[in-house]
Design an enzyme around this catalytic site. Structure first.
Site, PDB file in Angstrom:
ATOM      1  N   GLU B  65      96.092  26.289  10.268  1.00 38.60           N
ATOM      2  CA  GLU B  65      95.102  25.849   9.277  1.00 38.60           C
ATOM      3  C   GLU B  65      94.382  27.015   8.611  1.00 38.60           C
ATOM      4  O   GLU B  65      93.963  26.918   7.460  1.00 38.60           O
ATOM      5  CB  GLU B  65      94.077  24.900   9.906  1.00 38.60           C
ATOM      6  CG  GLU B  65      94.611  23.508  10.201  1.00 38.60           C
ATOM      7  CD  GLU B  65      95.248  23.367  11.571  1.00 38.60           C
ATOM      8  OE1 GLU B  65      95.439  24.410  12.255  1.00 38.60           O
ATOM      9  OE2 GLU B  65      95.569  22.242  11.980  1.00 38.60           O
ATOM     10  N   PHE B 127      88.873  12.415  22.012  1.00 41.59           N
ATOM     11  CA  PHE B 127      89.992  13.352  21.882  1.00 41.59           C
ATOM     12  C   PHE B 127      89.986  13.967  20.480  1.00 41.59           C
ATOM     13  O   PHE B 127      89.899  13.248  19.489  1.00 41.59           O
ATOM     14  CB  PHE B 127      91.319  12.609  22.126  1.00 41.59           C
ATOM     15  CG  PHE B 127      92.525  13.472  21.909  1.00 41.59           C
ATOM     16  CD1 PHE B 127      92.779  14.560  22.740  1.00 41.59           C
ATOM     17  CD2 PHE B 127      93.406  13.214  20.869  1.00 41.59           C
ATOM     18  CE1 PHE B 127      93.884  15.367  22.531  1.00 41.59           C
ATOM     19  CE2 PHE B 127      94.522  14.024  20.662  1.00 41.59           C
ATOM     20  CZ  PHE B 127      94.764  15.104  21.495  1.00 41.59           C
ATOM     21  N   GLN B 128      90.073  15.270  20.417  1.00 46.80           N
ATOM     22  CA  GLN B 128      90.047  16.047  19.166  1.00 46.80           C
ATOM     23  C   GLN B 128      88.785  15.779  18.343  1.00 46.80           C
ATOM     24  O   GLN B 128      88.820  15.772  17.119  1.00 46.80           O
ATOM     25  CB  GLN B 128      91.318  15.790  18.334  1.00 46.80           C
ATOM     26  CG  GLN B 128      92.565  16.313  19.034  1.00 46.80           C
ATOM     27  CD  GLN B 128      93.770  16.468  18.124  1.00 46.80           C
ATOM     28  OE1 GLN B 128      93.952  15.717  17.187  1.00 46.80           O
ATOM     29  NE2 GLN B 128      94.603  17.459  18.425  1.00 46.80           N
ATOM     30  N   LYS B 177      88.274   8.368  10.785  1.00 43.39           N
ATOM     31  CA  LYS B 177      89.550   7.659  10.603  1.00 43.39           C
ATOM     32  C   LYS B 177      89.353   6.199  10.201  1.00 43.39           C
ATOM     33  O   LYS B 177      90.101   5.677   9.371  1.00 43.39           O
ATOM     34  CB  LYS B 177      90.365   7.750  11.893  1.00 43.39           C
ATOM     35  CG  LYS B 177      91.817   7.337  11.715  1.00 43.39           C
ATOM     36  CD  LYS B 177      92.632   7.595  12.975  1.00 43.39           C
ATOM     37  CE  LYS B 177      94.107   7.257  12.719  1.00 43.39           C
ATOM     38  NZ  LYS B 177      94.926   7.515  13.917  1.00 43.39           N
ATOM     39  N   MET B 485      91.107  51.394  10.021  1.00 43.34           N
ATOM     40  CA  MET B 485      89.702  51.622   9.684  1.00 43.34           C
ATOM     41  C   MET B 485      88.884  51.789  10.960  1.00 43.34           C
ATOM     42  O   MET B 485      87.949  52.600  11.008  1.00 43.34           O
ATOM     43  CB  MET B 485      89.171  50.466   8.830  1.00 43.34           C
ATOM     44  CG  MET B 485      87.845  50.765   8.150  1.00 43.34           C
ATOM     45  SD  MET B 485      87.918  52.193   7.055  1.00 43.34           S
ATOM     46  CE  MET B 485      88.235  51.409   5.477  1.00 43.34           C
TER      47      MET B 485
END
Lengths: 164, 574
Positions: B65, B127-128, B177, B485
């Site tokens: 993502e 969940f999630q 959802k 760097m």
């Protein structure tokens, strides 16, 4: 220096978090914050007192104004305003001192709202300094608990100036 | 009725069409003109993906993502349009957090749509489940959690409006959802009005007058331009203004491309790795005209020593930027394009020929330079070659580190939206997916990602995305085997104790080939030239691994905590 801000916000979930989060994330110091429904449905008014110099105040106001849910930000510190805080204080008080405590409370136009066997609860409203003073007077009796709401404020009505 | 049918005849509706929340999302995206989305499906966003199926909107399936949001950022930066990202709840959404912050810091317009667990499960550690609304509050311009499907069209229209107007930024819409599955009447707002959001775009005529008067009086005026010029599409205006007034121009990293480097008035980038001339000009100027910038610490160095002899003009659409870090004498809260138009209309002229001469002497005496070698491959040389061989006409994205600064120094971007880099957050892993986004936005452009060996490893999985879709980005790895760097700072400020800065990398050529991407390698200057020519001529994706001199450092450099006038130009010894 202590500043008082009056902030009109949308009454949306998360608005308090947005405002409080803005202060903590940017390192601004909130002294007190009160919030409740405003005159128009769907809006709430927050009264925020904060500590900081003029530059910090300006930055706080600009950052607050950037929040989409903030409708209006006003610095009312130097406006003629009515400023109130609700104080509830529970002190240790056996029957022998009750009359004495009532005597202290009276000039503050505070009231006794609960009496127990060994304690009393006193309710006071006023500006923070007045409530501080009352707390100091009651301290010798033994303070059990204190709850304060923080300052809430409104700018006074502008009286028309009448020329004589 | 299907959402497609709604697009064809919205005006004939008398009774609003019923749709699921998910169908509304897709319908709104179409009406808002979205053609490309970057994302990754998952449980909580499945209804929306179902509605997306056969919708005709191009969905780019990334492999992580984080790459989706950087892809959307690259798309937005290359076009000026709002980029769109979709991800599922919990881990899908939290993987976006870095990219959302990046977009926030660089004012990139992005709309992020995340799935959320059903409303009745929110707060039960389902969940999630993650509190994405809470997590993203401080890193978005605004965010929403949708409670009722009927609100979706308004919320999405507002989200795009907020993301793309005023000071642009990321806006997140979190959709539970059950709201995606809920059926409700679809009413797309005809007009957007948000009570608490009215960016002021028109400059105050009085302030414009004052600035003109200040310009007329100034002996050593300087224009300091930044990313705001590019967001506001004000590149033409700034060019016209500089030429009309004869005032020299310094640019931030984010502003590169807004002003042509070939113009004699261009002094270069200012700040920590700015040119000597730019930093000296800022230090000595008597009127600093800041346009679309935010006085970032990488630009100002130590604040007390930042342009101490100047009065300051600041033009910005965000009033909170004015006076945030530096005291401003002439504030103009406005769209910088409109402000410059207003200034141009007054036809101000500065009398500063002597000053311009001085600045040009600094430019001549201390140009950006490096010692080339016929044997070893110098990183700067690779960028130099890229610049020459593309005639500065490619879109270059960068990762973050030394190679980013060399790209800023030696790739001479001459048009806005052709130099795309993570300025504010400094996100390693940004450049490669941003290149994918830029390439999809500009299919005919040559898009080159200048990467470091360490940065590229942060989103290396996206090789599969470019392979699968045959996205012809060119990835140029400036491979020095170090977090370059970090190593530079350790050498200079930590007694050369190279704590964890040596980093191994896979054989990028073979990794590319394993993903079915063309892989090339160059170890000498001749090989580099050949490899660049081959990569640019090849019609598909290419990865070129340039094995460069590992100890090379970025100069000039203003040491951290020092003033810009205290810069180290070159020849720094251990």
């Amino acid at each position: 220096m202590r500043h008082t801000l009056s902030v009109l916000v949308n009454d949306q979930p998360g608005v308090l978090t947005r405002v409080a989060g803005l202060f903590s994330r940017r390192g601004f110091n909130i002294d007190s914050l009160t919030v409740g429904p405003a005159e128009e449905q769907g809006l709430s008014r927050m009264t925020i007192t904060m500590l900081g110099d003029e530059a910090t105040l300006e930055q706080v106001m600009k950052q607050l104004h950037k929040l989409i849910d903030v409708i209006k930000v006003q610095d009312i510190t130097n406006e003629p305003m009515v400023e109130r805080e609700l104080l509830l204080i529970k002190i240790a008080a056996n029957p022998t001192v009750r009359a004495e405590v009532t005597g202290i409370v009276e000039p503050f136009r505070a009231s006794v709202v609960d009496v127990g066997r060994n304690s009393m609860i006193i309710q006071a409203t006023g500006n923070r300094e007045k409530n501080d003073a009352l707390i100091e007077l009651l301290r010798p009796y033994g303070i059990k608990e204190i709850a304060r709401t923080g300052t809430t404020a409104l700018v006074r009505s502008q009286l028309a100036k009448i020329k004589v | 009725m299907t959402p497609q049918a709604a697009t064809t005849a919205p005006e004939q509706q008398t009774v609003p069409i019923q749709m699921t929340g998910a169908q509304m999302v897709v319908e709104c995206l179409k009406r808002l003109g979205v053609h490309t989305i970057f994302g990754y499906p998952g449980g909580a966003i499945l209804p929306i993906y179902d509605a997306l199926y056969e919708s005709g909107i191009d969905h780019v399936l990334v492999r992580h993502e984080q790459a989706a949001i950087h892809g959307a950022e690259g798309f937005a930066r290359a076009t000026g349009k709002v980029g769109v990202v979709m991800a599922t709840s919990g881990p899908g959404a939290t993987n976006l957090v870095t990219g959302i912050t990046d977009a926030y810091m660089d004012s990139t317009p992005v709309v992020i749509i995340t799935g959320q667990v059903p409303s009745y499960m929110i707060g039960r550690d389902a969940f999630q489940e993650a509190d994405v609304f809470g997590i993203t509050m401080p890193i978005t311009k605004h965010n929403y959690q949708v409670r009722d499907a009927a609100d979706l069209p308004r919320i999405l229209a507002e989200a795009f409006h907020i993301a793309g107007t005023g000071r642009p930024g990321p806006v997140l819409v979190d959709i539970p959802k059950d709201v995606s599955n809920q059926v409700a009447p679809f009413v797309f707002p005809e007009k957007i009005s948000i009570r608490g959001y009215n960016p002021s775009t028109e400059p105050s005529p009085l302030q414009i007058e004052r600035v003109c008067a200040a310009i007329a009086k100034a002996k050593r005026p300087l224009l300091y331009i930044g990313g705001g010029i590019i967001s506001a599409d004000a590149s033409e205006q700034i060019r016209a203004f500089a030429r009309q007034t004869g005032i020299p121009v310094v640019s931030t990293l984010m502003g590169l491309g807004a002003f042509p480097p070939s113009d004699p008035l261009f002094v270069g980038m200012l700040g920590m790795h700015g040119t000597y001339a730019a930093n000296m000009a800022v230090y000595h100027c008597d009127l600093l005209i800041a346009c679309g910038v935010r006085f970032d610490d990488r630009v100002t160095g130590k604040l007390e020593r930042f342009s101490p002899h100047s009065q300051k003009v600041h033009i910005d659409i965000d009033p909170a930027e004015i006076g945030k870090n530096v005291k401003i004498d002439y504030p103009i809260v406005a769209d910088v394009k409109k402000a410059l138009d207003a200034l141009l209309a007054k036809a101000p002229h500065a009398n500063c020929d002597e000053w311009v001469y001085d600045v040009q002497v600094w430019c001549r005496e201390y140009p950006l330079s490096y010692e080339n070698s016929s044997k070893e491959l110098k990183p700067q040389y690779v960028i130099d070659l890229l610049d020459r061989m593309t005639n500065s006409e490619a879109i270059v994205t960068t990762e973050v580190g030394q190679h980013q600064m060399w790209a800023a120094h030696f790739y001479r971007a001459k048009e806005p939206r052709t130099f795309i880099t993570s300025g504010g957050l400094g996100t390693m892993g940004y450049g490669f997916p941003a290149a994918i986004g830029a390439q999809l936005a500009k299919p005919d452009a040559t898009v080159v990602c200048v990467a470091g060996d360490a940065s590229l490893q942060m989103n290396i999985q996206e090789f599969q995305t470019i392979a699968e879709r045959h996205i012809p980005v060119k990835v140029f790895v400036i491979n020095n085997g170090f977090l370059g760097m970090v190593r530079q700072w350790q050498e200079m400020f930590h007694g050369n104790r190279l704590s964890e800065s040596k980093i191994s990398a896979p054989d990028f050529k073979r990794v590319a080939e394993a993903f079915n991407v063309k892989g090339l390698r160059a170890e000498t200057p001749e090989e580099a030239e050949k490899a660049i020519a081959e990569a640019l001529a090849y019609p598909g994706p290419v990865v070129v691994d340039f094995l460069v001199e590992e100890t090379e450092k970025v100069f000039p450099m203003v040491p951290p905590g020092k003033g810009n006038d205290e810069m180290i130009v070159k020849g720094w010894e251990k």
